[in-house]
Write an enzyme that holds these catalytic residues in place. Structure first.
Site, PDB file in Angstrom:
ATOM      1  N   THR A  49      -5.788  39.285  49.707  1.00  0.00           N
ATOM      2  CA  THR A  49      -7.006  39.034  50.472  1.00  0.00           C
ATOM      3  C   THR A  49      -8.191  39.753  49.842  1.00  0.00           C
ATOM      4  O   THR A  49      -9.274  39.182  49.685  1.00  0.00           O
ATOM      5  CB  THR A  49      -6.820  39.479  51.927  1.00  0.00           C
ATOM      6  OG1 THR A  49      -5.727  38.751  52.490  1.00  0.00           O
ATOM      7  CG2 THR A  49      -8.068  39.229  52.752  1.00  0.00           C
ATOM      8  N   TYR A 112      -2.692  26.881  57.573  1.00  0.00           N
ATOM      9  CA  TYR A 112      -3.127  25.593  58.152  1.00  0.00           C
ATOM     10  C   TYR A 112      -2.069  25.076  59.110  1.00  0.00           C
ATOM     11  O   TYR A 112      -2.289  25.006  60.296  1.00  0.00           O
ATOM     12  CB  TYR A 112      -3.458  24.533  57.089  1.00  0.00           C
ATOM     13  CG  TYR A 112      -4.011  23.264  57.721  1.00  0.00           C
ATOM     14  CD1 TYR A 112      -5.319  23.217  58.175  1.00  0.00           C
ATOM     15  CD2 TYR A 112      -3.217  22.146  57.892  1.00  0.00           C
ATOM     16  CE1 TYR A 112      -5.821  22.074  58.775  1.00  0.00           C
ATOM     17  CE2 TYR A 112      -3.702  20.999  58.494  1.00  0.00           C
ATOM     18  CZ  TYR A 112      -5.002  20.964  58.932  1.00  0.00           C
ATOM     19  OH  TYR A 112      -5.505  19.835  59.543  1.00  0.00           O
ATOM     20  N   TYR A 138       4.097  38.485  52.680  1.00  0.00           N
ATOM     21  CA  TYR A 138       2.769  38.931  53.077  1.00  0.00           C
ATOM     22  C   TYR A 138       2.510  38.380  54.481  1.00  0.00           C
ATOM     23  O   TYR A 138       2.295  37.178  54.648  1.00  0.00           O
ATOM     24  CB  TYR A 138       1.745  38.408  52.075  1.00  0.00           C
ATOM     25  CG  TYR A 138       0.314  38.872  52.263  1.00  0.00           C
ATOM     26  CD1 TYR A 138      -0.080  39.675  53.339  1.00  0.00           C
ATOM     27  CD2 TYR A 138      -0.668  38.510  51.339  1.00  0.00           C
ATOM     28  CE1 TYR A 138      -1.377  40.079  53.496  1.00  0.00           C
ATOM     29  CE2 TYR A 138      -1.977  38.912  51.476  1.00  0.00           C
ATOM     30  CZ  TYR A 138      -2.328  39.689  52.559  1.00  0.00           C
ATOM     31  OH  TYR A 138      -3.634  40.091  52.714  1.00  0.00           O
ATOM     32  N   LYS A 167       4.433  43.104  53.254  1.00  0.00           N
ATOM     33  CA  LYS A 167       3.126  43.720  53.518  1.00  0.00           C
ATOM     34  C   LYS A 167       2.725  43.319  54.928  1.00  0.00           C
ATOM     35  O   LYS A 167       2.519  42.140  55.208  1.00  0.00           O
ATOM     36  CB  LYS A 167       2.096  43.237  52.491  1.00  0.00           C
ATOM     37  CG  LYS A 167       0.640  43.564  52.796  1.00  0.00           C
ATOM     38  CD  LYS A 167      -0.232  43.096  51.636  1.00  0.00           C
ATOM     39  CE  LYS A 167      -1.682  42.835  52.027  1.00  0.00           C
ATOM     40  NZ  LYS A 167      -2.420  44.000  52.481  1.00  0.00           N
TER      41      LYS A 167
END
Length: 307
Positions: A49, A112, A138, A167
């Site tokens: 990110t 999505y 993640y 994570k």
């Protein structure tokens, strides 16, 4: 299967540094990589990110991965984020990262769609079958809209040996606690990292393994300091630094997406970079930049000369 990588400690999600024309600023990337390694980090994660992975065109994602591996030169593990909204591009980027020489992949769940757990398990199984690198999950439900729950993560960890950790970008200590307890019951070597800066200390105290969070780009001394103090059982220092670290999430609230805040903080603290970001982000306004300086000062991260 190369799944024995022993990840731990502080692994920053490295920002993708850009020129004004949105090409990769390779000299600045190289300098930043070297400065992070010199600061004592335990690994480097590219195209998360903080690296704007969802906005970076695929050809630039591949270029960034190549720069990362080449410049790091084996000094610390290199993790490459290869997740996309779908399987085909994720597989393509994963194979490229493996060919480039990465040490591990970090793969966010598809966004999505809210994917059924059976489909999601098959997704990760197919990716694991396509590469020989270890995979770190993640979990960022605030961005993807779907949580990798502790129970589902246990299913992945139990069924796919090359998935070695996660994570946890969740702002809930209870979620992190349950993730640590449940995954390590089935696989004691499974790694759990906090994704938000200020959850590092509680993640460590709960039995987790470190942090993969963006504030290290501009303030590595805080998280590296907390981790080292914790290992040395110097809890007074760890708590002192943790209280400084608490200001970083307030910085992220200054704008959305907040990668511009990270780059501006780097610039304010003296890094030789340009603060350009990919759209839909923009550089900070003068007003917001002033608010960021105030927070950096409160965290003890500015000299009086910069203020």
């Amino acid at each position: 299967m190369s799944n024995t990588l022993d990840l731990k400690g502080i692994i920053p999600p490295v920002v993708t540094l850009l020129n004004r024309d949105k090409t990769i600023d390779e000299p600045a990337m190289k300098q930043h990589i070297n400065e992070l390694i010199e600061s004592g980090v335990d690994g480097l994660f590219f195209l998360g990110t903080g690296g704007e992975f969802a906005q970076v065109p695929i050809h630039l994602r591949k270029q960034t991965a190549e720069i990362a591996v080449r410049e790091t030169a084996g000094r610390v593990p290199v993790l490459i984020g290869t997740g996309t909204a779908g399987y085909e591009e994720t597989k393509e980027l994963s194979l490229h990262a493996q060919h480039a020489g990465a040490d591990a992949l970090v793969i966010i769940n598809p966004y999505y769609w809210n994917v059924s757990e059976d489909h999601l398990f098959s997704y990760y199984q197919s990716l694991a079958d396509s590469v020989t690198l270890p995979i770190v999950l993640y979990n960022f439900p605030g961005a993807t809209g779907q949580d990798l729950t502790p129970d589902f993560t246990v299913r992945l960890a139990s069924g796919i040996p090359s998935i070695i950790g996660i994570k946890e970008t969740v702002d809930e200590a209870g979620h992190i606690r349950e993730m640590i307890i449940k995954t390590k019951e089935v696989r004691p070597e499974f790694k759990v990292f906090s994704g938000f800066d200020d959850h590092l200390l509680n993640t460590l105290t709960l039995g987790g393994d470190g942090a993969i969070s963006a504030g290290v780009n501009f303030a590595p001394e805080l998280q590296v300091g907390i981790y080292n103090a914790y290992l040395q059982k110097d809890f007074e220092t760890a708590v002192h630094l943790h209280r400084k670290l608490a200001y970083i999430p307030l910085m992220y609230k200054l704008d959305t997406p907040f990668v511009n805040v990270i780059k501006e903080a780097m610039l304010i603290r003296g890094k030789a970079i340009q603060p350009h970001v990919f759209g839909p982000g923009e550089t900070l306004t003068d007003k917001t930049r002033g608010e960021l300086k105030d927070l950096l000062a409160k965290a003890g991260l500015l000299s009086s000369a910069v203020r």
